[in-house]
Scaffold this active site. Structure first.
Site, PDB file in Angstrom:
ATOM      1  N   TRP A 192       0.830  -1.208   0.000  1.00  0.00           N
ATOM      2  CA  TRP A 192       0.000   0.000   0.000  1.00  0.00           C
ATOM      3  C   TRP A 192       0.863   1.256   0.000  1.00  0.00           C
ATOM      4  CZ3 TRP A 192      -0.250   4.061   3.471  1.00  0.00           C
ATOM      5  CH2 TRP A 192      -1.321   4.954   3.311  1.00  0.00           C
ATOM      6  N   HIS A 193       2.019   1.201   0.663  1.00  0.00           N
ATOM      7  CA  HIS A 193       2.872   2.381   0.763  1.00  0.00           C
ATOM      8  C   HIS A 193       3.545   2.733  -0.556  1.00  0.00           C
ATOM      9  CE1 HIS A 193       2.424   1.905   5.135  1.00  0.00           C
ATOM     10  NE2 HIS A 193       2.848   3.150   5.225  1.00  0.00           N
ATOM     11  N   GLY A 194       3.635   1.797  -1.475  1.00  0.00           N
ATOM     12  CA  GLY A 194       4.251   2.138  -2.747  1.00  0.00           C
ATOM     13  C   GLY A 194       4.503   0.922  -3.611  1.00  0.00           C
TER      14      GLY A 194
END
Length: 490
Positions: A310-312
């Protein structure tokens, strides 16, 4: 902010509830479109489609409609955030040459998508009985928390969008809001951006240099550890402050995570609203801890791997999530052994707590290296340097980092003192309800391990906070290059 606040005050004076809602919505859309107007239709389209699905779910509570809504939202993220990541990996594995899309990541897409998924799920469960479109739209686009959270649930903010809240205790709201905003601005502009060059230099050189010296590696790792802390906590404070100026309280999203005594405790303190979302809408639906120890550990790993992704769109983020998943599995296993009496508690409580905090922070710092580095090679070079295993490097490349390191270490020590000795912003203003559920927040606090500073509306505090606000604004104009909030990338 000034024209938006002036418009709000005028509408508040004339008791125009719908006027305030539409004014804040319009201001939020202008704020969002200021970055790249081309993505404003995407945000508006997402809001309209999700609200339409919500209306259908109110009438039918059809599971297929809910799945359609979730797939629609995840498809938007998949296309704009992960398409090139997946294409690149397929090309690497299959030897193909599929062209990348090179789509710019729409601002805040992960945050407003997650909020709307939670809204649809709550509607399906019968937890949302009625919500008009203006309030729903403001719930999604409210500018203080639109860009990087906190991820708010409908039950937390939509009930607040009413005249009684907008007209409550104006001067106190402005005072508390301005206080939180000033603290957050100082954290971001002065503290986070002040230490950022050291982290950037070390991590940049780690990608090209042949090895990283011990001292430089620790300077880079610690600098980024504090940069991320003050950058993200500064954003959270500013979001709380801006919202409070309109009488709106947001949920807590950041609670001194480096004081955690375990990885589980860390995730109860770091990006709290994301942790709650992953727990409620991923970990628990996967089965949580209801299907035995092995299944629980698997669910933890899946949740944290997806949380990392989700963060990247990068394997570094996935690996970071996997590290924290492994940490949590070890944490739960150790706790089970302690609970069953297999591990004797022979250390005095202060020593045990200090050791637990130190070990937890060390694990977090190691994981941050992979979170920050541009590649695995760069991250491994830093880790080897931190352990003293890196013996091959070019000294001349590191002279800019290690030359005159006494001021650097003094600065890092000062930041550590702020983190570990001072109350956080919510504790600092807790007498004046800076967040939703402040009583629960205070009741859950296990220790008073910080200086007992507390804010109150007074000329002295006003002067002091105005001073750090001025320092922050002066620093804005002194910076050679503006540094974005780190979490806007996610």
């Amino acid at each position: 902010m000034p024209p938006v606040l002036i418009g709000y005050l005028i509408l508040r004076h004339f008791k125009m509830e719908n006027g305030i809602i539409w004014w804040l919505t319009l201001a939020s859309l202008v704020f969002y479109g200021w970055w790249k107007p081309i993505y404003l239709p995407l945000l508006l389209g997402s809001v309209v489609v999700n609200y339409a699905i919500h209306r259908v779910l109110l009438k039918t509570q059809d599971r297929f409609i809910l799945i359609f809504g979730i797939v629609f939202n995840l498809a938007l993220i998949a296309v704009f955030k992960y398409a090139d990541f997946f294409i690149g990996n397929v090309n690497a594995l299959a030897g193909a040459d599929v062209p990348l899309l090179h789509l710019a990541l729409p601002l805040a897409i992960s945050f407003f998508t997650f909020q709307q998924i939670s809204f649809l799920i709550d509607t399906y469960k019968g937890q949302v009985t009625e919500c008009d479109f203006p309030r729903y739209m403001l719930f999604v686009v409210f500018f203080p928390q639109l860009i990087a959270g906190p991820i708010v649930m409908q039950k937390e903010t939509i009930p607040q969008f009413r005249l009684a809240i907008f007209r409550s205790r104006l001067m106190l709201n402005l005072a508390v809001g301005a206080t939180l905003f000033a603290i957050g601005l100082f954290k971001k502009i002065v503290l986070a951006d002040g230490i950022a060059p050291y982290a950037n230099t070390v991590f940049g050189l780690a990608e090209t240099a042949n090895g990283v010296p011990f001292e430089a590696a620790w300077i880079g790792a610690l600098a980024y550890t504090f940069q991320l802390y003050f950058d993200f906590s500064g954003y959270c404070d500013m979001a709380l402050g801006l919202a409070r100026m309109f009488g709106i309280r947001l949920p807590v999203n950041f609670n001194s995570p480096y004081k955690a005594t375990s990885i589980s405790d860390f995730w109860r303190r770091w990006h709290i609203t994301l942790s709650h979302f992953l727990r409620d809408y991923l970990y628990i639906p996967l089965g949580g801890n209801r299907s035995g120890v092995s299944r629980q550990k698997a669910n933890l790993m899946v949740t944290m791997l997806l949380g990392g992704l989700w963060h990247g769109a990068s394997w570094n983020f996935v690996f970071w999530g996997g590290l924290h998943g492994a940490y949590l599995v070890i944490n739960h296993s150790w706790s089970a052994l302690v609970a069953k009496g297999y591990v004797p508690n022979i250390l005095p409580k202060p020593v045990a707590e200090f050791s637990a905090r130190g070990l937890t922070l060390l694990a977090v710092i190691v994981a941050w290296v992979y979170f920050r580095a541009e590649s695995f090679d760069g991250a491994n070079a830093i880790i080897y340097g931190m352990t003293g295993l890196s013996t091959v490097y070019e000294p001349k490349l590191w002279e800019t980092v290690t030359l005159g390191t006494a001021p650097i270490w003094a600065g890092l020590a000062l930041l550590a003192g702020i983190v570990f000795l001072l109350p956080n912003s919510i504790e600092f203003t807790e007498r004046y309800n800076p967040i939703l559920g402040v009583k629960k927040f205070v009741a859950q606090r296990k220790t008073q391990g910080f200086l007992p500073l507390r804010w109150r509306p007074s000329y002295g505090w006003a002067a002091g906070l105005s001073a750090i606000g001025v320092v922050s604004m002066v620093q804005v104009y002194r910076l050679a290059e503006m540094t974005e909030f780190i979490y806007f990338n996610f």
